[in-house]
Write an enzyme that holds these catalytic residues in place. Structure first.
Site, PDB file in Angstrom:
ATOM      1  N   VAL A 140       0.830  -1.269  -0.027  1.00  0.00           N
ATOM      2  CA  VAL A 140       0.079  -0.033  -0.027  1.00  0.00           C
ATOM      3  C   VAL A 140       0.868   1.206  -0.124  1.00  0.00           C
ATOM      4  O   VAL A 140       1.932   1.126   0.791  1.00  0.00           O
ATOM      5  CB  VAL A 140      -0.842   0.007   1.415  1.00  0.00           C
ATOM      6  CG1 VAL A 140      -1.869   1.351   1.236  1.00  0.00           C
ATOM      7  CG2 VAL A 140      -1.937  -1.517   1.267  1.00  0.00           C
ATOM      8  N   LYS A 141       0.707   2.239  -1.075  1.00  0.00           N
ATOM      9  CA  LYS A 141       1.413   3.344  -1.034  1.00  0.00           C
ATOM     10  C   LYS A 141       0.965   4.484  -0.313  1.00  0.00           C
ATOM     11  O   LYS A 141      -0.233   4.969  -0.206  1.00  0.00           O
ATOM     12  CB  LYS A 141       1.492   3.795  -2.533  1.00  0.00           C
ATOM     13  CG  LYS A 141       2.381   3.033  -3.298  1.00  0.00           C
ATOM     14  CD  LYS A 141       2.197   3.420  -4.899  1.00  0.00           C
ATOM     15  CE  LYS A 141       3.263   4.549  -5.108  1.00  0.00           C
ATOM     16  NZ  LYS A 141       3.277   4.859  -6.488  1.00  0.00           N
ATOM     17  N   VAL A 142       1.709   4.980   0.728  1.00  0.00           N
ATOM     18  CA  VAL A 142       1.381   6.035   1.595  1.00  0.00           C
ATOM     19  C   VAL A 142       2.503   7.264   1.258  1.00  0.00           C
ATOM     20  O   VAL A 142       3.695   6.969   0.887  1.00  0.00           O
ATOM     21  CB  VAL A 142       1.396   5.861   3.079  1.00  0.00           C
ATOM     22  CG1 VAL A 142       0.117   4.868   3.147  1.00  0.00           C
ATOM     23  CG2 VAL A 142       2.636   5.571   3.387  1.00  0.00           C
TER      24      VAL A 142
END
Length: 398
Positions: A140-142
Site C-alpha cells: 500500500v502506497k502512502v
C-alpha cells in the site's frame, strides 16, 4: 543474450515497472517482462490509472458489470477496476514472491492523496485496501509526509507492506526509515513475526533536477556572475542527492539497531528510485538508471525508459562511485543559493497536488464512461470528484 534488465537484477537492483493497464495484463505483457527481463514488481498511481481507464475501451466490460448497480458511483467503478488490475498483477508476480520468499514480487496501490496530512485516515484507508485486495504481495502506497511517516509506523506494526512515496530529501527519508524500524521493534515487543513485512522508500529523482535546472537557467539568463559555477551543476543535483541517501542507507544497514532486527529475519526497507524518466532531452534517456545502480535497491521504470535501458543501458555499481563528489555537489548547490530544502518541500506539496488532480481527472473520466455506457439508466446520485475520507473509510474497495 542476457537482457540488460536481468543484469541489473544480478547486480542486486530490482526492476519494477511504473505502469499498469488492463489490456497489457490480459495480453500477458507483465508475465513476459518477468520471464524475459527479470522484472520483479509493479507500481501504480492515480495518474497511471487515469491514462489506463480514461481512454479506450479496455475497461468498458468491467465498468458495465458494476455500473448496473443502483448505487454504483464513479468511485465504486474506479475502485472495482483498479483492484481487479492489482489482483491480476499480484497473480502474475506471485511466482516471484514465492521464489524469493517475500523479498520481492510486489504490486503497489495508492491511498487517496487527499489523506496526505491525516495519519489516522491514511491508516484506515491503507488497512481497508490491504484487507480488500487480500494478497500477500501487495504494497500500500502512502505519501512521505509527516503524517505518512506516522501512518507507516502503525501500518508496519499491524503487518501491512508499505511503499512510502514522494520522498525528495534525506531528512524526510530518515524519518521514514526510523518509522519503519520503530514499527518492526513494536512487533518484536509483542512477539509478532517480522520476517515477511516488506517496505520500500520511494526516493524521487528527475523532478529535483527539473526544479533545480529551471532555477539555474533563470539565473544564467539574467547573466548571474556565478554563471559558470551554476551551469556546472545542471543535471547533477538529483543524482548527488540520491547517492548521499544511499550512503546513509548503507550506514543504517550496518547499525546495531538494524542488525538486531535482521537477526530476527527482518527485510530491509529498500531505497527505490522513482521518477527515473528523463525530462530534459539534453540528457541521456537512461541517465537516472545508469547513475543509480547498487545492491539492495529498486529502480522503477516507465515503459519508455525500460525499453531504452534494455537497448543501451550501462550496468556497473554507480551508486557507490563518487560519493564524496556527490556531497560536494550538494554543498556547492547550497553555496550558490539553490536552496534544496525549499525545493524538496515544494516538490512534496506539488506531488500530492498532482496526484489529487489526477484522481479528480480519473473519477471525471470514469463518470463520463458511466454516462456513456448507461445513458438514461444511470443512477441519479452523483459521486463527488474529490475523495471524502469519512465516506471512503466506510465504502467499498479503493
Amino acid at each position: 543474450m542476457t537482457s540488460r534488465l536481468k543484469t541489473l537484477g544480478e547486480a542486486g537492483q530490482a526492476v519494477w515497472l511504473d505502469f499498469i493497464d488492463r489490456r497489457f495484463l490480459s495480453d500477458g505483457g507483465l508475465r513476459k517482462l518477468v520471464e524475459e527481463d527479470g522484472l520483479t514488481g509493479v507500481t501504480s498511481n492515480p495518474s497511471i490509472f487515469e491514462k489506463a481507464m480514461g481512454h479506450g475501451d479496455a475497461y468498458d466490460a468491467g465498468f458495465r458489470a458494476i455500473a448496473g448497480g443502483a448505487e454504483a458511483t464513479a468511485q465504486d467503478l474506479y475502485e472495482s477496476q483498479a483492484i481487479s488490475d492489482v489482483k491480476a498483477a499480484a497473480a502474475d508476480l506471485r511466482p516471484v514472491y514465492d521464489r524469493l520468499r517475500g523479498k520481492d514480487g510486489y504490486v503497489s496501490l495508492e491511498v487517496s492523496p487527499d489523506l496526505a496530512d491525516d495519519a489516522t485516515a491514511t491508516v484506515a484507508e491503507a488497512q481497508r485496501l490491504w484487507a480488500t485486495v487480500d494478497e500477500p504481495n501487495l504494497m500500500v502506497k502512502v505519501p512521505g509526509t509527516k503524517a505518512g511517516a506516522t501512518a507507516l509506523r502503525t501500518l508496519v506494526e499491524a503487518g501491512v507492506n508499505v511503499n512510502v512515496t514522494l520522498l525528495f530529501s534525506l531528512g524526510a527519508y530518515q524519518a521514514v526509515a526510523d518509522a519503519f524500524l520503530a514499527g518492526l521493534e513494536a512487533r518484536v515487543q509483542t512477539g509478532d513475526p517480522i520476517d515477511r513485512i516488506a517496505s520500500v522508500a520511494s526516493f524521487f529523482v528527475s523532478r529535483i533536477d527539473t526544479q533545480i535546472d529551471q532555477a539555474i537557467d533563470a539565473r544564467l539568463g539574467a547573466k548571474d556572475p556565478q554563471s559558470a559555477d551554476l551551469a556546472a551543476l545542471r543535471g547533477k543535483v538529483a543524482i548527488a542527492n540520491a547517492k548521499v541517501a544511499y550512503a546513509w542507507y548503507r550506514t543504517l544497514l550496518a547499525s546495531g539497531r538494524w542488525q538486531a532486527l535482521a537477526k530476527r529475519g527482518a527485510m530491509p526497507q529498500r531505497l527505490l528510485w522513482a521518477s527515473t524518466g528523463v525530462k530534459d532531452p539534453a540528457y541521456a534517456d537512461t541517465l537516472y538508471v545508469d547513475s543509480l545502480i547498487g545492491p539492495c535497491t529498486v529502480t522503477t521504470l516507465p515503459p519508455k525508459t525500460l525499453e531504452a535501458f534494455r537497448d543501451h543501458g550501462a550496468v556497473r555499481p554507480t551508486l557507490t562511485e563518487g560519493v564524496q563528489g556527490a556531497q560536494g555537489v550538494l554543498s556547492e548547490a547550497d553555496r550558490l543559493g539553490l536552496d534544496m530544502d525549499a525545493v524538496t518541500r515544494g516538490l512534496v506539496q506539488e506531488g500530492v497536488k498532482l496526484f489529487a488532480e489526477a484522481t479528480d481527472a480519473l473519477l471525471g473520466a470514469v463518470a463520463a464512461k458511466r454516462k456513456t455506457l448507461l445513458g438514461d439508466h444511470q443512477n441519479p446520485h452523483q459521486a463527488p470528484l474529490t475523495n471524502n475520507p469519512q465516506a471512503s473509510a466506510a465504502a467499498g474497495p479503493k
